[in-house]
Design an enzyme around this catalytic site. Structure first.
Site, mmCIF file in Angstrom:
data_model
loop_
_atom_site.group_PDB
_atom_site.id
_atom_site.type_symbol
_atom_site.label_atom_id
_atom_site.label_comp_id
_atom_site.label_asym_id
_atom_site.label_seq_id
_atom_site.Cartn_x
_atom_site.Cartn_y
_atom_site.Cartn_z
ATOM 1 N N CYS A 1 1.620 5.686 43.944
ATOM 2 C CA CYS A 1 2.598 4.774 43.355
ATOM 3 C C CYS A 1 1.894 3.440 43.109
ATOM 4 O O CYS A 1 1.436 2.795 44.064
ATOM 5 C CB CYS A 1 3.790 4.604 44.284
ATOM 6 S SG CYS A 1 5.036 3.529 43.566
ATOM 7 N N CYS B 1 5.473 0.595 35.677
ATOM 8 C CA CYS B 1 5.029 1.814 36.362
ATOM 9 C C CYS B 1 3.482 1.915 36.373
ATOM 10 O O CYS B 1 2.868 2.179 35.336
ATOM 11 C CB CYS B 1 5.632 3.070 35.723
ATOM 12 S SG CYS B 1 5.361 4.547 36.708
ATOM 13 N N HIS C 1 8.083 12.735 35.841
ATOM 14 C CA HIS C 1 8.249 11.383 35.296
ATOM 15 C C HIS C 1 8.208 11.474 33.767
ATOM 16 O O HIS C 1 7.310 12.110 33.214
ATOM 17 C CB HIS C 1 7.121 10.449 35.747
ATOM 18 C CG HIS C 1 7.162 10.087 37.200
ATOM 19 N ND1 HIS C 1 6.816 10.968 38.194
ATOM 20 C CD2 HIS C 1 7.501 8.919 37.825
ATOM 21 C CE1 HIS C 1 6.945 10.364 39.374
ATOM 22 N NE2 HIS C 1 7.349 9.118 39.167
HETATM 23 O O1 PYC Z 1 4.360 2.256 39.827
HETATM 24 O O2 PYC Z 1 3.399 4.207 39.912
HETATM 25 C C1 PYC Z 1 4.384 3.496 39.978
HETATM 26 C C2 PYC Z 1 5.696 4.119 40.221
HETATM 27 C C3 PYC Z 1 5.975 5.451 40.326
HETATM 28 C C4 PYC Z 1 7.346 5.558 40.562
HETATM 29 C C5 PYC Z 1 7.878 4.295 40.589
HETATM 30 N N1 PYC Z 1 6.850 3.427 40.374
#
Ligand code: PYC
Length: 313
Positions: A88, A236, A208
């Site tokens: 993450c 993300c 995702h």
């Molecule tokens: O920032 O990699 C990320 C992430 C994954 C799910 C929520 N944030």
């Protein structure tokens, strides 16, 4: 009733809850093994600390552990409202900010171990954090997926520490006000991938969905739907890594070139990459962002509480 000590932060709007103590004993083996034990024997702990009434669907948890590799600053297992994450990006930035807040980390480069590999994270003097993520790559290009109720959607499959289906273009503008419509759209794509058994490598579930459009202030704007149907408030980190892998594979971004990835709230991560093996087919992405501490406290699980293990829907 042992208190569970935590620090909350947000990275570009996306919250992270770092669990400092009070977690189950997972042994001292590799983190992938400890994750397996957490998931099979102690999943109620994940739900208790992340779901309502102590948390929310949006929150990402980071269980801080002694790293198997003693040269690393910390070991971390990430999880959310429905399960576990390989890596993450925003969460790692949150972990670094948390360790700095606690005085456990000075500016400089540190290794953080995760179940899918170690990442190098640099805490800068201005409190920004850069992470050199796990090796990322595009797995399949320009897939045409019939999505019931939507039509045919074209996209790429890429690994950035989690599996992503990346779509260029959106039926509605990427604004917070359109989040319900975007969630419905992305969920329909995810369901179609599942129904049609379209997966990442080794039959891994693509959990995702990343929708990108042009941005007025960055190189691209995205909306990322996470496995538990909450959307990422940040751009993300793993999603930006997957995006960089696609751009590199297409020859649209050179090694070292800066890519500014904006998320749904207008906050941005700065990304770039280096080639892993002298080719742009597999890359090592670098993501920079900043987290802010929002709380430091203790969670309590009263034995008589009907929602001791969180509200699971
Ligand atoms: O920032 O990699 C990320 C992430 C994954 C799910 C929520 N944030």
């Amino acid at each position: 009733m042992l208190p569970i000590e935590f620090v909350d932060s947000h990275t570009a709007g996306e919250p992270t809850r770092v669990i400092l103590s009070g977690g189950p004993n997972l042994g001292s083996g590799p983190l992938a093994e400890r994750l397996e034990r957490l998931a099979t024997e102690h999943d109620a702990f994940r739900s208790a600390v992340i779901n309502e009434p102590r948390g929310s669907d949006v929150l990402v948890g980071a269980l801080l552990l002694e790293p198997p590799d003693p040269t690393c600053a910390a070991g971390v297992i990430f999880f959310n409202n429905v399960g576990y994450l390989g890596m993450c990006g925003h969460g790692t930035i949150g972990v670094m900010a948390t360790l700095a807040h606690l005085g456990r980390l000075q500016a400089g480069q540190h290794c953080i171990e995760t179940p899918v590999g170690s990442v190098q994270a640099t805490l800068h003097a201005n409190a920004e954090v850069s992470i050199e993520n796990v090796v990322s790559y595009r797995y399949r290009r320009n897939l045409q997926v019939p999505v019931p109720g939507v039509g045919t959607v074209n996209g790429d499959i890429a690994w950035g520490g989690n599996w992503f289906f990346l779509v260029d273009g959106s039926p509605v503008e990427l604004t917070p006000g359109n989040s319900d419509k975007l969630t419905e759209y992305a969920w329909a794509i995810r369901s179609a991938l599942q129904q049609q058994k379209i997966t990442g490598a080794d039959a891994a579930e693509i959990d995702h969905i990343e929708i990108s459009t042009p941005s007025r202030t960055a190189d691209s704007r995205n909306f990322v739907l996470c496995p538990g149907k909450a959307y990422d408030r940040s751009p993300c980190g793993t999603g930006t890594s997957a995006k960089l892998a696609c751009l590199a594979a297409d020859g649209r971004l050179a090694p070292g070139q800066i890519w500014r990835q904006e998320g749904i709230l207008g906050t941005a991560f700065t990304g770039s990459y280096r080639m892993q093996n002298g080719s742009t087919d597999t890359i090592v992405p670098s993501i920079t962002g900043r987290a802010y501490i929002t709380a430091h406290g203790h969670l309590l699980l009263e034995p008589e509480d009907p929602f001791r293990d969180g509200i699971r829907i």
